[in-house]
Design a protein around this motif. Structure first.
Motif, PDB file in Angstrom:
ATOM      1  N   SER A   1      16.258   7.891  -9.672  1.00 50.59           N
ATOM      2  CA  SER A   1      16.714   6.536  -9.958  1.00 50.59           C
ATOM      3  C   SER A   1      15.587   5.814 -10.691  1.00 50.59           C
ATOM      4  O   SER A   1      14.421   6.185 -10.567  1.00 50.59           O
ATOM      5  N   PRO A   2      15.893   4.776 -11.442  1.00 54.81           N
ATOM      6  CA  PRO A   2      14.843   4.056 -12.182  1.00 54.81           C
ATOM      7  C   PRO A   2      13.736   3.515 -11.276  1.00 54.81           C
ATOM      8  O   PRO A   2      12.561   3.556 -11.643  1.00 54.81           O
ATOM      9  N   SER A   3      14.083   3.022 -10.085  1.00 58.48           N
ATOM     10  CA  SER A   3      13.043   2.475  -9.206  1.00 58.48           C
ATOM     11  C   SER A   3      12.116   3.573  -8.687  1.00 58.48           C
ATOM     12  O   SER A   3      10.910   3.374  -8.580  1.00 58.48           O
ATOM     13  N   VAL A   4      12.661   4.733  -8.370  1.00 55.77           N
ATOM     14  CA  VAL A   4      11.828   5.848  -7.904  1.00 55.77           C
ATOM     15  C   VAL A   4      10.971   6.358  -9.049  1.00 55.77           C
ATOM     16  O   VAL A   4       9.796   6.668  -8.865  1.00 55.77           O
ATOM     17  N   GLU A   5      11.549   6.432 -10.250  1.00 57.12           N
ATOM     18  CA  GLU A   5      10.777   6.852 -11.421  1.00 57.12           C
ATOM     19  C   GLU A   5       9.591   5.926 -11.645  1.00 57.12           C
ATOM     20  O   GLU A   5       8.487   6.378 -11.930  1.00 57.12           O
ATOM     21  N   ALA A   6       9.808   4.638 -11.511  1.00 58.22           N
ATOM     22  CA  ALA A   6       8.731   3.661 -11.708  1.00 58.22           C
ATOM     23  C   ALA A   6       7.645   3.835 -10.653  1.00 58.22           C
ATOM     24  O   ALA A   6       6.454   3.791 -10.963  1.00 58.22           O
ATOM     25  N   ARG A   7       8.047   4.048  -9.396  1.00 59.86           N
ATOM     26  CA  ARG A   7       7.058   4.245  -8.333  1.00 59.86           C
ATOM     27  C   ARG A   7       6.267   5.529  -8.558  1.00 59.86           C
ATOM     28  O   ARG A   7       5.051   5.563  -8.356  1.00 59.86           O
ATOM     29  N   LEU A   8       6.945   6.600  -8.988  1.00 56.36           N
ATOM     30  CA  LEU A   8       6.241   7.852  -9.282  1.00 56.36           C
ATOM     31  C   LEU A   8       5.254   7.656 -10.426  1.00 56.36           C
ATOM     32  O   LEU A   8       4.126   8.126 -10.371  1.00 56.36           O
ATOM     33  N   ALA A   9       5.690   6.956 -11.468  1.00 57.24           N
ATOM     34  CA  ALA A   9       4.816   6.703 -12.610  1.00 57.24           C
ATOM     35  C   ALA A   9       3.578   5.924 -12.170  1.00 57.24           C
ATOM     36  O   ALA A   9       2.462   6.230 -12.602  1.00 57.24           O
ATOM     37  N   ASP A  10       3.765   4.938 -11.308  1.00 54.59           N
ATOM     38  CA  ASP A  10       2.631   4.160 -10.793  1.00 54.59           C
ATOM     39  C   ASP A  10       1.666   5.047 -10.013  1.00 54.59           C
ATOM     40  O   ASP A  10       0.451   4.943 -10.155  1.00 54.59           O
TER      41      ASP A  10
ATOM     42  N   GLY B   1      -8.535  17.294 -10.062  1.00 58.73           N
ATOM     43  CA  GLY B   1      -9.398  18.455 -10.248  1.00 58.73           C
ATOM     44  C   GLY B   1      -8.590  19.702  -9.947  1.00 58.73           C
ATOM     45  O   GLY B   1      -7.549  19.938 -10.536  1.00 58.73           O
ATOM     46  N   LYS B   2      -9.030  20.487  -8.972  1.00 54.44           N
ATOM     47  CA  LYS B   2      -8.288  21.686  -8.575  1.00 54.44           C
ATOM     48  C   LYS B   2      -7.278  21.413  -7.468  1.00 54.44           C
ATOM     49  O   LYS B   2      -6.466  22.272  -7.135  1.00 54.44           O
ATOM     50  N   LEU B   3      -7.329  20.221  -6.892  1.00 52.40           N
ATOM     51  CA  LEU B   3      -6.464  19.893  -5.766  1.00 52.40           C
ATOM     52  C   LEU B   3      -5.064  19.509  -6.245  1.00 52.40           C
ATOM     53  O   LEU B   3      -4.914  18.792  -7.228  1.00 52.40           O
ATOM     54  N   ILE B   4      -4.054  19.971  -5.532  1.00 51.62           N
ATOM     55  CA  ILE B   4      -2.668  19.628  -5.828  1.00 51.62           C
ATOM     56  C   ILE B   4      -2.224  18.596  -4.806  1.00 51.62           C
ATOM     57  O   ILE B   4      -2.447  18.764  -3.608  1.00 51.62           O
ATOM     58  N   ARG B   5      -1.588  17.534  -5.283  1.00 51.81           N
ATOM     59  CA  ARG B   5      -1.078  16.499  -4.394  1.00 51.81           C
ATOM     60  C   ARG B   5       0.360  16.171  -4.767  1.00 51.81           C
ATOM     61  O   ARG B   5       0.724  16.133  -5.945  1.00 51.81           O
ATOM     62  N   ILE B   6       1.181  15.947  -3.740  1.00 51.73           N
ATOM     63  CA  ILE B   6       2.578  15.594  -3.922  1.00 51.73           C
ATOM     64  C   ILE B   6       2.745  14.159  -3.416  1.00 51.73           C
ATOM     65  O   ILE B   6       2.464  13.887  -2.249  1.00 51.73           O
ATOM     66  N   PRO B   7       3.172  13.223  -4.278  1.00 51.90           N
ATOM     67  CA  PRO B   7       3.319  11.834  -3.844  1.00 51.90           C
ATOM     68  C   PRO B   7       4.326  11.716  -2.696  1.00 51.90           C
ATOM     69  O   PRO B   7       5.357  12.394  -2.683  1.00 51.90           O
ATOM     70  N   ALA B   8       4.033  10.846  -1.759  1.00 60.71           N
ATOM     71  CA  ALA B   8       4.926  10.624  -0.617  1.00 60.71           C
ATOM     72  C   ALA B   8       6.302  10.166  -1.080  1.00 60.71           C
ATOM     73  O   ALA B   8       7.316  10.550  -0.496  1.00 60.71           O
TER      74      ALA B   8
ATOM     75  N   MET C   1       0.836  -1.183   0.000  1.00 61.07           N
ATOM     76  CA  MET C   1       0.000   0.000   0.000  1.00 61.07           C
ATOM     77  C   MET C   1       0.881   1.246   0.000  1.00 61.07           C
ATOM     78  O   MET C   1       1.841   1.347   0.745  1.00 61.07           O
ATOM     79  N   THR C   2       0.557   2.202  -0.822  1.00 62.05           N
ATOM     80  CA  THR C   2       1.346   3.423  -0.897  1.00 62.05           C
ATOM     81  C   THR C   2       0.866   4.432   0.136  1.00 62.05           C
ATOM     82  O   THR C   2      -0.295   4.441   0.532  1.00 62.05           O
ATOM     83  N   ALA C   3       1.789   5.269   0.561  1.00 64.66           N
ATOM     84  CA  ALA C   3       1.454   6.314   1.529  1.00 64.66           C
ATOM     85  C   ALA C   3       0.597   7.383   0.856  1.00 64.66           C
ATOM     86  O   ALA C   3       0.661   7.580  -0.357  1.00 64.66           O
ATOM     87  N   ARG C   4      -0.207   8.049   1.661  1.00 65.58           N
ATOM     88  CA  ARG C   4      -1.068   9.106   1.126  1.00 65.58           C
ATOM     89  C   ARG C   4      -0.232  10.285   0.647  1.00 65.58           C
ATOM     90  O   ARG C   4       0.776  10.626   1.266  1.00 65.58           O
ATOM     91  N   PRO C   5      -0.650  10.913  -0.438  1.00 64.41           N
ATOM     92  CA  PRO C   5       0.101  12.073  -0.929  1.00 64.41           C
ATOM     93  C   PRO C   5      -0.089  13.275  -0.004  1.00 64.41           C
ATOM     94  O   PRO C   5      -1.039  13.354   0.772  1.00 64.41           O
ATOM     95  N   PHE C   6       0.834  14.210  -0.106  1.00 68.02           N
ATOM     96  CA  PHE C   6       0.797  15.431   0.685  1.00 68.02           C
ATOM     97  C   PHE C   6       0.049  16.530  -0.055  1.00 68.02           C
ATOM     98  O   PHE C   6       0.049  16.567  -1.288  1.00 68.02           O
ATOM     99  N   THR C   7      -0.547  17.432   0.684  1.00 65.00           N
ATOM    100  CA  THR C   7      -1.064  18.683   0.122  1.00 65.00           C
ATOM    101  C   THR C   7       0.070  19.695   0.244  1.00 65.00           C
ATOM    102  O   THR C   7       1.015  19.489   1.026  1.00 65.00           O
ATOM    103  N   PRO C   8       0.013  20.806  -0.478  1.00 66.56           N
ATOM    104  CA  PRO C   8       1.039  21.833  -0.280  1.00 66.56           C
ATOM    105  C   PRO C   8       1.112  22.302   1.181  1.00 66.56           C
ATOM    106  O   PRO C   8       2.193  22.544   1.713  1.00 66.56           O
ATOM    107  N   GLU C   9      -0.036  22.364   1.834  1.00 64.42           N
ATOM    108  CA  GLU C   9      -0.070  22.809   3.228  1.00 64.42           C
ATOM    109  C   GLU C   9       0.604  21.812   4.176  1.00 64.42           C
ATOM    110  O   GLU C   9       1.377  22.212   5.055  1.00 64.42           O
ATOM    111  N   THR C  10       0.315  20.519   4.002  1.00 65.87           N
ATOM    112  CA  THR C  10       0.909  19.525   4.911  1.00 65.87           C
ATOM    113  C   THR C  10       2.407  19.388   4.664  1.00 65.87           C
ATOM    114  O   THR C  10       3.176  19.209   5.608  1.00 65.87           O
TER     115      THR C  10
END
Length: 91
Positions: A72-81, A37-44, A1-10
């Motif tokens: 790194s390739p592994s981080v790129e793959a996780r971000l893409a997912d 939508g209008k919400l911005i999220r930053i992946p953990a 399970m992936t961690a929840r993404p961050f908001t700009p505020e958090t």
């Protein structure tokens, strides 16, 4: 399970800077993010990547010492997912 993404505020609270600074860093391409939508999220995984590059605990993070580096390739793959999942949830 992936961690929840961050908001700009958090993320700003975690890095002890302003939410606007986080938004500016996203706009400048310093931080990878996605929109729901209008919400911005930053992946953990992106937050972890930047913090690991800095080798500093989160309490010492601020935008003045964050440096953009290649992924790194592994981080790129996780971000893409995570981005793919976010797009699927949008539909």
């Amino acid at each position: 399970m992936t961690a929840r993404p961050f908001t700009p505020e958090t993320l700003a609270e975690r890095w002890e800077c302003s939410a606007q600074k986080i938004r500016n860093m996203i706009q400048n391409g310093e931080i990878a993010a996605f929109r729901l939508g209008k919400l911005i999220r930053i992946p953990a995984v992106e937050v972890e990547r930047i913090e690991c590059l800095q080798s500093l605990p989160p309490s010492h993070m601020n935008s003045s010492n964050i440096v953009e580096r290649s992924l790194s390739p592994s981080v790129e793959a996780r971000l893409a997912d995570e981005f793919r999942l976010a797009r699927m949830m949008q539909a």
